[in-house]
Scaffold this motif. Structure first.
Motif, short mmCIF file in Angstrom:
data_model
loop_
_atom_site.label_atom_id
_atom_site.label_comp_id
_atom_site.label_asym_id
_atom_site.label_seq_id
_atom_site.Cartn_x
_atom_site.Cartn_y
_atom_site.Cartn_z
N ALA A 167 72.71 -49.09 6.44
CA ALA A 167 73.84 -49.58 5.64
C ALA A 167 73.37 -50.01 4.26
O ALA A 167 73.99 -49.69 3.24
N VAL A 168 72.26 -50.74 4.19
CA VAL A 168 71.73 -51.19 2.90
C VAL A 168 71.32 -50.00 2.05
O VAL A 168 71.64 -49.92 0.86
N GLN A 169 70.63 -49.05 2.65
CA GLN A 169 70.12 -47.91 1.89
C GLN A 169 71.24 -47.01 1.38
O GLN A 169 71.30 -46.67 0.20
N ILE A 170 72.15 -46.63 2.26
CA ILE A 170 73.12 -45.60 1.88
C ILE A 170 74.21 -46.12 0.96
O ILE A 170 74.81 -45.36 0.21
N CYS A 171 74.46 -47.43 0.98
CA CYS A 171 75.49 -48.00 0.12
C CYS A 171 74.90 -48.72 -1.09
O CYS A 171 75.60 -49.45 -1.79
N HIS A 172 73.61 -48.51 -1.33
CA HIS A 172 72.94 -49.04 -2.53
C HIS A 172 73.09 -50.56 -2.66
O HIS A 172 73.34 -51.08 -3.74
N THR A 208 70.81 -62.09 13.15
CA THR A 208 69.91 -61.48 14.13
C THR A 208 69.15 -60.28 13.59
O THR A 208 68.21 -59.81 14.23
N ALA A 209 69.54 -59.76 12.43
CA ALA A 209 68.82 -58.63 11.82
C ALA A 209 68.98 -58.73 10.31
O ALA A 209 70.06 -59.08 9.80
N HIS A 210 67.92 -58.39 9.59
CA HIS A 210 67.94 -58.47 8.12
C HIS A 210 67.26 -57.23 7.54
O HIS A 210 66.31 -56.69 8.12
N ALA A 211 67.77 -56.77 6.41
CA ALA A 211 67.17 -55.65 5.69
C ALA A 211 67.01 -56.03 4.23
O ALA A 211 67.90 -56.64 3.63
N GLY A 212 65.89 -55.65 3.65
CA GLY A 212 65.63 -55.98 2.25
C GLY A 212 64.48 -56.96 2.12
O GLY A 212 64.19 -57.74 3.04
N THR A 213 63.82 -56.93 0.97
CA THR A 213 62.67 -57.79 0.73
C THR A 213 63.11 -59.15 0.21
O THR A 213 63.82 -59.23 -0.81
#
Length: 563
Positions: free
Chosen positions: A40-45, A62-67
């Motif tokens: 979701a983070v990658q494809i929606c920029h 419960t889940a995180h994406a990104g630095t």
């Protein structure tokens, strides 16, 4: 599902990756949710994102994406969120709807200043993960700059939220029961088919109905979905061809005479323990052919609308258990989601095809990050070229319809080909009138000269057309008008029929100049002449009184190019 999504790869590929993750992980929920948020983070920029799950009366990340900094991650992972308006998570749970804040710093109700300061986000989006109308989680994405998510991005993020909700629901349904392994295998097979098939809808629905029947011990079944513009069916292998043909002919509508009609009528799973003991059941011919006694119908719903029914039966009186119905509801949800994704994809493709009829560069906007804002409407300087035929009205009065269309096809084909080849955007055809503009949607530094070169090329090519028509007794000429100025441009129309259009004085001026031009004449406005006078041979004409303009218009007649 189309409307542009500014992405670098197909949304269907991303959904497929999530589904493959579900299959590979054998329903290890943490792996599935991490795959969902990463995609979701990658494809929606987006810059970062979280998945938040319900934990009793509170919600936790419960889940995180990104630095992010370890301190921030520790802070959000330990935080409890409750339904309230001070946070996007709380507001999404409270409203049970998508919450989109273009700029959190401009939102008076937002109170998580310390979290915002630590993460630095400005635009943030929360999408509820719903199960049986209960918010079981929230998918959150954010950007570090003020850059709102587009409508297509929000729809796509909603698909990821649905996948996460389905995965959570499946994990809860399957649990640790003795039947879990068998059910898990069947669900994985459906999900694997979804991932492998690249949305071959027939293959997906066939796997759904076959797996549903095998998993529940049903003797046979069918899946049927239809709307105004589509119809799909899938049958278990044991159903006879005569039964299939009868089902294809049968009207698909709500009613109490069949289990599928009753499921559509009541918009919920419907089971008839014994059709022979049900006084309302009237699908007698089918019962005699198939021999079913216990029947079950589960409606397929998409965006609040009923689009189909998953039907299963047993040839003995043996009602389906609550656990079996719950798992079958999951299969129905997967089928509905597959149908919705394919229809969204087909809508985008159809819009691309429709827009490509006018200009390939417009169709390309549907898959570029800036495309959504351009299609929504923007202002830009353009050169507008309008041309129409002289003598066409008289010709149309006496010509046979076949001859009329033959002339128009040759004329439109010639002008359209030359316009697109020179970077022009064919705005519309209106009988013998045709509008082209330059410098939008693709910027062109030399758009005034490109438009004039196109006009000269059209005039030269038209000489050959006119000579051929003259041999057939058709006396037709071509007049053209060009003007440069600012216009507002964007997509207009409705679902299934979109155009790309411009509005402004410059377009009206080009049209009026074309009307004033004699056969074989190209007229341009004063501003355009000033921009290209070193490149063209032109001469002033007497000031023109044009309809819609209060003052006389200065114009020039173009005779050719200097080089």
């Amino acid at each position: 599902m189309t409307e542009s999504v500014g992405i670098d790869r197909s949304p269907l590929d991303a959904v497929g990756e999530v589904l493959r993750s579900i299959n590979r992980s054998t329903f290890e929920l943490s792996t599935v949710l991490q795959t969902v948020i990463d995609n979701a983070v990658q494809i929606c920029h987006a810059d970062q994102g979280n998945i938040v799950r319900q934990d009793g009366d509170v919600y936790r990340v419960t889940a995180h994406a990104g630095t992010v900094a370890p301190e921030y991650l520790e802070m959000v992972m330990s935080r409890e969120y409750r339904p309230e308006r001070g946070s996007v998570i709380g507001r999404t749970v409270l409203e049970r709807e998508i919450v989109h804040l273009p700029d959190v710093l401009a939102d008076a109700e937002y109170t998580l200043g310390n979290v915002q300061a630590a993460a630095g986000y400005r635009t943030i989006l929360g999408v509820p993960m719903l199960r049986d109308d209960v918010v079981i989680g929230v998918l959150v994405l954010w950007r570090l700059e003020v850059k709102p998510f587009s409508d297509d991005e929000i729809r796509l993020i909603s698909t990821f939220a649905e996948q996460a909700a389905l995965a959570i629901g499946l994990a809860g349904i399957l649990g640790d029961t003795r039947e879990a392994l068998e059910r898990e295998s069947a669900v994985s097979q459906v999900l694997a088919t979804l991932a492998r098939s690249t949305f071959d809808l027939d293959a997906v629905l066939q796997t759904v109905i076959d797996s549903a029947a095998r998993l529940t011990g049903a003797d046979d079944g069918l899946l049927r979905a239809e709307d105004r513009d589509f119809q799909v069916m899938a049958f278990t292998p044991g159903i006879s061809e005569s039964f299939r043909e009868a089902e294809r002919r049968r009207e698909f509508k709500p009613g109490r005479g069949s289990v599928m009609g009753r499921a559509l009528l009541e918009a919920r799973p419907v089971q008839i323990d014994d059709v022979l003991a049900d006084p309302d059941y009237s699908f007698v011919d089918a019962q005699q052919v198939a021999g079913f006694r216990t029947v079950l119908g589960i409606p397929l719903q998409s965006e609040g609308s009923l689009i189909g029914v998953l039907g299963l039966w047993r040839t003995r009186v043996a009602p389906f258990s609550d656990a079996e119905i719950a798992v079958l509801q999951t299969f129905a949800d997967q089928a509905a989601l597959a149908i919705s994704n394919v229809r969204l994809f087909e809508t985008v493709q159809r819009q691309r095809t429709e827009l490509a009829r006018f200009a390939p560069q417009v169709a390309g906007l549907l898959t570029t990050p800036e495309g959504e804002s351009l299609l929504a409407g923007h202002r830009r300087e353009i050169t507008a070229l309008f041309c129409d035929l002289r003598g066409f009205t008289a010709f149309a009065e006496i010509a046979e319809p076949e001859d009329l269309f033959s002339v128009l096809r040759q004329y439109h084909g010639t002008v359209g080909e030359l316009a697109v080849a020179n970077g022009g955007m064919v705005e519309h055809f209106a009988g013998d009138g045709l509008m082209v503009f330059f410098n939008d949607p693709t910027p062109m530094p030399d758009h005034p000269l490109a438009a004039l070169r196109t006009a000269i090329a059209i005039r030269e090519r038209f000489h050959d057309l006119a000579a051929a028509w003259r041999k057939r007794g058709y006396e037709l000429g071509l007049g053209m008008g060009l003007a440069v100025g600012f216009a507002t441009l964007g997509r207009i129309g409705f679902e299934g029929r979109y155009d790309y259009a411009g509005v402004g004085v410059v377009i009206n001026l080009a049209s009026r100049l074309s009307s004033a031009a004699a056969a074989d004449e190209v007229l341009i406005n004063q501003k355009l002449y000033a921009m290209v006078e070193d490149e063209v041979e032109a001469e002033p004409v007497e000031a023109l009184e044009l309809k819609g303009f209060s003052h006389a218009v200065t114009a020039y007649r173009v005779t050719g190019l200097k080089s």
